[in-house]
Write a protein that holds these residues in place. Sequence first.
Motif, PDB file in Angstrom:
ATOM      1  N   UNK A 110      51.365  43.266  49.411  1.00 33.71           N
ATOM      2  CA  UNK A 110      51.371  42.872  48.110  1.00 33.71           C
ATOM      3  C   UNK A 110      50.004  42.241  47.569  1.00 33.71           C
ATOM      4  N   UNK A 111      49.095  41.541  48.716  1.00 33.03           N
ATOM      5  CA  UNK A 111      48.137  41.110  48.437  1.00 33.03           C
ATOM      6  C   UNK A 111      46.969  42.230  48.065  1.00 33.03           C
ATOM      7  N   UNK A 112      46.887  43.360  48.870  1.00 35.61           N
ATOM      8  CA  UNK A 112      46.473  44.551  48.618  1.00 35.61           C
ATOM      9  C   UNK A 112      46.492  45.197  46.985  1.00 35.61           C
ATOM     10  N   UNK A 113      47.899  45.170  46.713  1.00 27.81           N
ATOM     11  CA  UNK A 113      48.265  45.905  45.272  1.00 27.81           C
ATOM     12  C   UNK A 113      47.699  44.845  44.348  1.00 27.81           C
ATOM     13  N   UNK A 114      47.598  43.574  44.488  1.00 26.24           N
ATOM     14  CA  UNK A 114      47.046  42.613  43.511  1.00 26.24           C
ATOM     15  C   UNK A 114      45.582  42.781  43.388  1.00 26.24           C
ATOM     16  N   UNK A 115      44.875  42.647  44.585  1.00 27.89           N
ATOM     17  CA  UNK A 115      43.403  42.644  44.566  1.00 27.89           C
ATOM     18  C   UNK A 115      42.835  43.956  44.189  1.00 27.89           C
ATOM     19  N   UNK A 116      43.733  45.043  44.392  1.00 27.67           N
ATOM     20  CA  UNK A 116      43.011  46.248  43.907  1.00 27.67           C
ATOM     21  C   UNK A 116      42.997  46.509  42.260  1.00 27.67           C
ATOM     22  N   UNK A 117      43.579  45.757  41.551  1.00 31.88           N
ATOM     23  CA  UNK A 117      43.665  45.670  40.342  1.00 31.88           C
ATOM     24  C   UNK A 117      42.320  45.092  39.633  1.00 31.88           C
ATOM     25  N   UNK A 118      41.398  44.453  40.349  1.00 30.71           N
ATOM     26  CA  UNK A 118      40.227  43.867  39.805  1.00 30.71           C
ATOM     27  C   UNK A 118      39.160  44.801  40.276  1.00 30.71           C
ATOM     28  N   UNK A 119      38.445  45.554  39.485  1.00 30.42           N
ATOM     29  CA  UNK A 119      37.429  46.626  39.604  1.00 30.42           C
ATOM     30  C   UNK A 119      36.309  46.021  40.508  1.00 30.42           C
ATOM     31  N   UNK A 120      35.917  44.497  40.585  1.00 27.33           N
ATOM     32  CA  UNK A 120      34.946  44.144  41.104  1.00 27.33           C
ATOM     33  C   UNK A 120      35.207  44.119  42.660  1.00 27.33           C
ATOM     34  N   UNK A 121      36.649  43.824  43.167  1.00 37.26           N
ATOM     35  CA  UNK A 121      36.941  43.733  44.251  1.00 37.26           C
ATOM     36  C   UNK A 121      37.296  45.116  45.064  1.00 37.26           C
ATOM     37  N   UNK A 281      28.559  36.724  49.219  1.00 38.13           N
ATOM     38  CA  UNK A 281      28.659  35.599  48.062  1.00 38.13           C
ATOM     39  C   UNK A 281      29.541  36.265  46.937  1.00 38.13           C
ATOM     40  N   UNK A 282      29.366  37.700  46.516  1.00 35.15           N
ATOM     41  CA  UNK A 282      30.196  37.963  45.430  1.00 35.15           C
ATOM     42  C   UNK A 282      31.618  37.712  45.898  1.00 35.15           C
ATOM     43  N   UNK A 283      32.053  38.221  47.134  1.00 38.77           N
ATOM     44  CA  UNK A 283      33.443  38.412  47.445  1.00 38.77           C
ATOM     45  C   UNK A 283      34.000  36.797  47.487  1.00 38.77           C
ATOM     46  N   UNK A 284      33.063  35.915  47.911  1.00 37.82           N
ATOM     47  CA  UNK A 284      33.586  34.418  48.104  1.00 37.82           C
ATOM     48  C   UNK A 284      33.847  33.955  46.680  1.00 37.82           C
ATOM     49  N   UNK A 285      32.871  34.325  45.693  1.00 36.96           N
ATOM     50  CA  UNK A 285      33.038  33.958  44.182  1.00 36.96           C
ATOM     51  C   UNK A 285      34.414  34.610  43.510  1.00 36.96           C
ATOM     52  N   UNK A 286      34.581  35.812  43.835  1.00 31.41           N
ATOM     53  CA  UNK A 286      35.700  36.571  43.151  1.00 31.41           C
ATOM     54  C   UNK A 286      37.171  36.445  43.645  1.00 31.41           C
ATOM     55  N   UNK A 287      37.077  36.196  44.732  1.00 37.57           N
ATOM     56  CA  UNK A 287      38.744  36.255  45.693  1.00 37.57           C
ATOM     57  C   UNK A 287      39.470  35.052  45.366  1.00 37.57           C
ATOM     58  N   UNK A 288      38.996  33.966  45.342  1.00 32.85           N
ATOM     59  CA  UNK A 288      39.949  32.750  44.947  1.00 32.85           C
ATOM     60  C   UNK A 288      40.383  32.842  43.807  1.00 32.85           C
ATOM     61  N   UNK A 289      39.525  33.079  42.663  1.00 31.38           N
ATOM     62  CA  UNK A 289      39.893  33.210  41.381  1.00 31.38           C
ATOM     63  C   UNK A 289      40.805  34.139  40.971  1.00 31.38           C
ATOM     64  N   UNK A 290      40.523  35.532  41.716  1.00 35.67           N
ATOM     65  CA  UNK A 290      41.599  36.497  41.387  1.00 35.67           C
ATOM     66  C   UNK A 290      43.022  36.051  41.789  1.00 35.67           C
ATOM     67  N   UNK A 291      42.921  35.640  43.167  1.00 35.37           N
ATOM     68  CA  UNK A 291      44.232  35.285  43.658  1.00 35.37           C
ATOM     69  C   UNK A 291      45.247  34.351  43.027  1.00 35.37           C
ATOM     70  N   UNK A 292      44.464  33.324  42.730  1.00 37.13           N
ATOM     71  CA  UNK A 292      44.981  32.190  41.737  1.00 37.13           C
ATOM     72  C   UNK A 292      45.490  32.491  40.322  1.00 37.13           C
TER      73      UNK A 292
END
Length: 366
Positions: A110-121, A281-292
Motif C-alpha cells: 500500500x505504501x508503494x502504491x501511494x508513493x508511486x503516484x508522486x512523480x518526484x519519488x 536530502x530530496x527524499x528526506x524532504x519529499x517522503x514525510x509530506x507525501x505520506x501525511x
Amino acid sequence: MQSFGIISINNTSELEYINEIAAYAVKSGFHCYRFTPDAVTPNKDTVPGLAFDSESGEWISAEFPIPTVLYDRCFYRNEQELKQYSPIINWLKTRTDLLFLGYGLPNKLAIYDTLKTNPQILPYLPETTATQHVQEVFKLLRERESLLLKPVFGSQGRGIFVLQKKEKQILVKTVKNTTIIEREMDSEKTKKWLNQLLASYSYLAQPFLSLTNAKQQPFDIRILLQKDENGKWIERGKGMRIGKEQSIISNLAGGGIPYSFEDWLEEVAPEKQEFIQAELNELIQLIPTALEHYYHPLFEIGLDIGIDKRGALWLLEVNSKPGRNVLLTVKPEMEKIIYEAPIKYAIHLLKGISKGERIDGEVLSN
C-alpha cells in the motif's frame, strides 16, 4: 496530571528505550504506563499493565485508565500477529478521547502504491508487484532472471527470498537466524514450495537489485526522521547497515553490522558524494509530506535506502516504527535527544489540543 502509555506486544521489549522514555515522562509531569494490546477490553475504561515508579525506577503491576497519550511500539512478526493485535490498536485509534503520537502506515504494498503516484519519488522506487499465484512469480522470473520476494507484512528481514535462474534449476536463497541458506530446485519443486508459501503469507515481488559493496556485502542507509517539540520534521541522523558477504539482507537481525554514514561517504569517489547527499536530502524532504498527505499524522519515519553499482538510489522501505540501534551505535551522543523526543512531541500535541488546533503534518525543517 497527563498520562503517557506505551503499547507493545510484550512488556519486556525495548527495555532500555522505554525505561528512558518513562524516566523523562515522569520528570515532565506525566504518569507513565506500558501495556499489551491483548490486555485491552473494549467495554472497560481500565487496562492491566505496568506503571513506572519514579522513586525506584522500576515497573510495577497495576490497573489504570487507558492513558491519554499513546505510543504504539507493536512489532508484528507475521500476518497472524497482525490479525490478532491490530484490530485492538485500530479501535483505540478511533477513540476521540485518546491521542496517538503517530497513527502508523499500512503495509509495504500500500505504501508503494501511494508513493508511486508522486512523480518526484517514483524514480527511486523498485518496481513492485503483488504475487498471489505461482504463475505470476514464474512470469516475472522469466522477464528478470532474478527476483526478490518480500512479505507484505513483516520486519527485520524475515521471510525474504531471492530466486535466480541457473540453467534448468532455480536457486532459492534466504537468511534464517543470521545463516545464509541456499537450495537449488527444478521448476516443479519450486512451484510446490511457492504454492505453500503464497497460501500462507502475502508476498510482493521486486527485481533483485545489486546493492552490494566491493566485498559483495549488501548494505543500505538507514535514516531516522522525527518531529521535534515544535511539530517540525527533522533528520535525527543517518547510519549504514552492512550485511554478511554473499547475504541478501543487511538487517542487524540477519547478521548485519552498523557503520558510520560519514565514514562510508568518505570512501566514495568525491564526484559521487555530492550527488548522493543531494538525492538523500530530496527524499528526506519529499517522503514525510507525501505520506501525511494520504495518511494520518506521523511522529517518526525510518527510511532504508540502497545504492546500486551505477550509483542510483533506491527507496527500499519506509517504516513508521523505526528501530534506533543503527543510529545510536554510530552516534551515541544522540541518546538523550532520541529518548526525550516522544515526550517532547507529546507535550506539543497536548498544547495544540488545548488551543483547539488541528495537529497535522508540517513542512520539514533541517
